[in-house]
Enzyme design. Structure first.
Site, PDB file in Angstrom:
ATOM      1  N   ARG A   1     -11.857   8.520   4.635  1.00 26.18           N
ATOM      2  CA  ARG A   1     -13.232   9.136   3.461  1.00 26.18           C
ATOM      3  C   ARG A   1     -13.796   8.051   3.263  1.00 26.18           C
ATOM      4  O   ARG A   1     -13.423   6.486   2.665  1.00 26.18           O
ATOM      5  CB  ARG A   1     -12.650   9.342   2.366  1.00 26.18           C
ATOM      6  CG  ARG A   1     -12.363  10.914   2.481  1.00 26.18           C
ATOM      7  CD  ARG A   1     -11.899  11.895   1.157  1.00 26.18           C
ATOM      8  NE  ARG A   1     -11.576  10.790  -0.095  1.00 26.18           N
ATOM      9  CZ  ARG A   1     -11.437  11.516  -1.475  1.00 26.18           C
ATOM     10  NH1 ARG A   1     -11.809  12.641  -1.589  1.00 26.18           N
ATOM     11  NH2 ARG A   1     -11.457  10.499  -2.434  1.00 26.18           N
TER      12      ARG A   1
ATOM     13  N   THR B   1     -19.777   7.756  -0.499  1.00 25.46           N
ATOM     14  CA  THR B   1     -20.292   9.085   0.567  1.00 25.46           C
ATOM     15  C   THR B   1     -19.291  10.452  -0.067  1.00 25.46           C
ATOM     16  O   THR B   1     -19.757  11.497  -0.037  1.00 25.46           O
ATOM     17  CB  THR B   1     -21.417   9.416   1.351  1.00 25.46           C
ATOM     18  OG1 THR B   1     -19.887   9.033   2.611  1.00 25.46           O
ATOM     19  CG2 THR B   1     -22.668   8.168   1.543  1.00 25.46           C
TER      20      THR B   1
ATOM     21  N   ASP C   1      -3.544   7.969  -4.446  1.00 24.98           N
ATOM     22  CA  ASP C   1      -3.685   7.583  -3.216  1.00 24.98           C
ATOM     23  C   ASP C   1      -2.837   7.712  -2.213  1.00 24.98           C
ATOM     24  O   ASP C   1      -1.946   6.608  -2.693  1.00 24.98           O
ATOM     25  CB  ASP C   1      -4.503   6.696  -2.921  1.00 24.98           C
ATOM     26  CG  ASP C   1      -5.238   6.315  -1.790  1.00 24.98           C
ATOM     27  OD1 ASP C   1      -4.211   6.312  -0.684  1.00 24.98           O
ATOM     28  OD2 ASP C   1      -6.546   5.496  -1.755  1.00 24.98           O
TER      29      ASP C   1
ATOM     30  N   ASP D   1      -1.981   5.143   0.746  1.00 23.10           N
ATOM     31  CA  ASP D   1      -1.588   4.053   0.036  1.00 23.10           C
ATOM     32  C   ASP D   1      -0.083   3.972  -0.602  1.00 23.10           C
ATOM     33  O   ASP D   1       0.662   2.913  -0.966  1.00 23.10           O
ATOM     34  CB  ASP D   1      -2.817   2.875  -1.536  1.00 23.10           C
ATOM     35  CG  ASP D   1      -3.803   2.914  -1.057  1.00 23.10           C
ATOM     36  OD1 ASP D   1      -3.958   2.261   0.016  1.00 23.10           O
ATOM     37  OD2 ASP D   1      -4.486   2.501  -1.964  1.00 23.10           O
TER      38      ASP D   1
HETATM   39  C1  PRP Z   1      -7.625  10.454   2.215  1.00 22.52           C
HETATM   40  C2  PRP Z   1      -6.069  12.015   2.567  1.00 22.52           C
HETATM   41  C3  PRP Z   1      -7.112  12.866   2.704  1.00 22.52           C
HETATM   42  C4  PRP Z   1      -8.335  12.836   2.181  1.00 22.52           C
HETATM   43  C5  PRP Z   1      -8.233  14.130   1.381  1.00 22.52           C
HETATM   44  O1  PRP Z   1      -7.129  10.197   3.142  1.00 22.52           O
HETATM   45  O2  PRP Z   1      -5.274  11.353   3.148  1.00 22.52           O
HETATM   46  O3  PRP Z   1      -6.795  12.749   5.017  1.00 22.52           O
HETATM   47  O4  PRP Z   1      -8.186  11.553   1.614  1.00 22.52           O
HETATM   48  O5  PRP Z   1      -9.425  13.429   0.655  1.00 22.52           O
HETATM   49  P1  PRP Z   1     -11.153  14.528   0.970  1.00 22.52           P
HETATM   50  O6  PRP Z   1     -10.590  16.214   1.204  1.00 22.52           O
HETATM   51  O7  PRP Z   1     -11.971  14.683   0.233  1.00 22.52           O
HETATM   52  O8  PRP Z   1     -11.481  14.781   2.258  1.00 22.52           O
HETATM   53  P2  PRP Z   1      -8.000   8.469   3.112  1.00 22.52           P
HETATM   54  O9  PRP Z   1      -9.297   9.146   2.980  1.00 22.52           O
HETATM   55  O10 PRP Z   1      -7.429   7.723   2.190  1.00 22.52           O
HETATM   56  O11 PRP Z   1      -7.403   7.528   4.179  1.00 22.52           O
HETATM   57  P3  PRP Z   1      -6.230   7.355   4.795  1.00 22.52           P
HETATM   58  O12 PRP Z   1      -4.950   8.634   4.683  1.00 22.52           O
HETATM   59  O13 PRP Z   1      -6.105   6.138   5.681  1.00 22.52           O
HETATM   60  O14 PRP Z   1      -5.660   6.433   3.106  1.00 22.52           O
HETATM   61  N1  URA Z   2      -7.212  11.057  -1.097  1.00 18.49           N
HETATM   62  C1  URA Z   2      -5.910  10.847  -1.776  1.00 18.49           C
HETATM   63  O1  URA Z   2      -5.327  10.253  -0.795  1.00 18.49           O
HETATM   64  N2  URA Z   2      -5.721  11.754  -2.807  1.00 18.49           N
HETATM   65  C2  URA Z   2      -6.742  12.148  -3.570  1.00 18.49           C
HETATM   66  O2  URA Z   2      -6.525  12.561  -4.583  1.00 18.49           O
HETATM   67  C3  URA Z   2      -7.785  12.438  -3.232  1.00 18.49           C
HETATM   68  C4  URA Z   2      -7.505  12.445  -1.795  1.00 18.49           C
END
Ligand code: PRP
Ligand code: URA
Length: 209
Positions: A104, A108, A200, A203
């Site tokens: 994400r 944005t 997160d 993380d």
């Molecule tokens: C997080 C999570 C989802 C997304 C959800 O990933 O694991 O993929 O955010 O958010 P959304 O419904 O608003 O799209 P992130 O973008 O943090 O990436 P990561 O898994 O690499 O940490």
């Molecule tokens: N992605 C995450 O990992 N946590 C949230 O709460 C939203 C998006």
């Protein structure tokens, strides 16, 4: 319209409490996500099809049932979806695993695709797309767009925690994709994080920040 299933099994809810707890460290977080994924996989596979067979027990023939062997695929959305894959494979070890990489954009909140690798026989498989979080819904919608564009047809979406906003966005974009969640939370905050959520997911799974 896609159906939404909330798995309120006591074991899932108990483990989810510790997943949410900010004092849970990476090792325990990862193990708990793995365990909940297995428990959710047990529920999500309830509609697997069976066929009749005869088996010889030590006492005589028995009419019994085995799976018809419909091909399955698991698609984690990178990164955090990876944390749920092994837990599902414990129950359906013959499933193939594809990967869709999305992050994400922090400004944005729009998903940005950076990697796609799917099983070659994508049109023949039933898929479970997995990600711990369904927040705005952008990542799930984009991952499923990507899978459908390459021939994926029978798709379920499974996550640990969802926001109502994300559920609606996913239902509107993909009315054929049922949604399986462990908890439906209250809302999103101004940064697109689920409240109360678990923070997160990526993380916490991988110990980054
Ligand atoms: C997080 C999570 C989802 C997304 C959800 O990933 O694991 O993929 O955010 O958010 P959304 O419904 O608003 O799209 P992130 O973008 O943090 O990436 P990561 O898994 O690499 O940490
Ligand atoms: N992605 C995450 O990992 N946590 C949230 O709460 C939203 C998006």
């Amino acid at each position: 319209m896609a159906k939404v299933y909330v798995f309120d099994h006591p074991l899932i809810q108990h483990k989810l409490t510790y997943i949410r707890d900010k004092s849970t460290g990476t090792k325990d977080f990862r193990e708990l996500v793995d365990e909940v994924a297995t428990l959710m996989a047990f529920e999500i596979t309830r509609d697997m099809t069976l066929e009749d067979v005869t088996v010889e027990t030590p006492v005589g023939p028995a009419q019994s049932k085995i799976l018809t062997g419909k091909k399955m695929g698991i698609i984690p959305i990178l990164r955090a979806g990876i944390g749920m894959v092994d837990g599902i494979l414990k129950l359906i070890p013959a499933a193939k695993v594809g990967h869709i990489g999305l992050y994400r954009d922090p400004e944005t909140l729009q998903p940005v695709e950076y990697y796609v690798k799917l099983p070659s026989d994508v049109e023949e498989r039933d898929f479970i797309v997995v990600d711990p979080m369904l927040a705005t819904g952008g990542s799930a919608v984009e991952a499923i767009n990507s899978l459908k564009k390459r021939g994926g047809k029978h798709i379920k979406f499974m996550c640990l925690v969802a926001a109502p906003e994300g559920v609606k966005v996913l239902q509107d974009a993909h009315p054929d994709v049922d949604i399986y969640i462990a908890a439906l939370d209250e809302k999103l905050n101004d940064h697109g994080y689920i409240v109360p959520g678990l923070g997160d997911a990526g993380d916490r799974l991988f110990g980054t920040k």
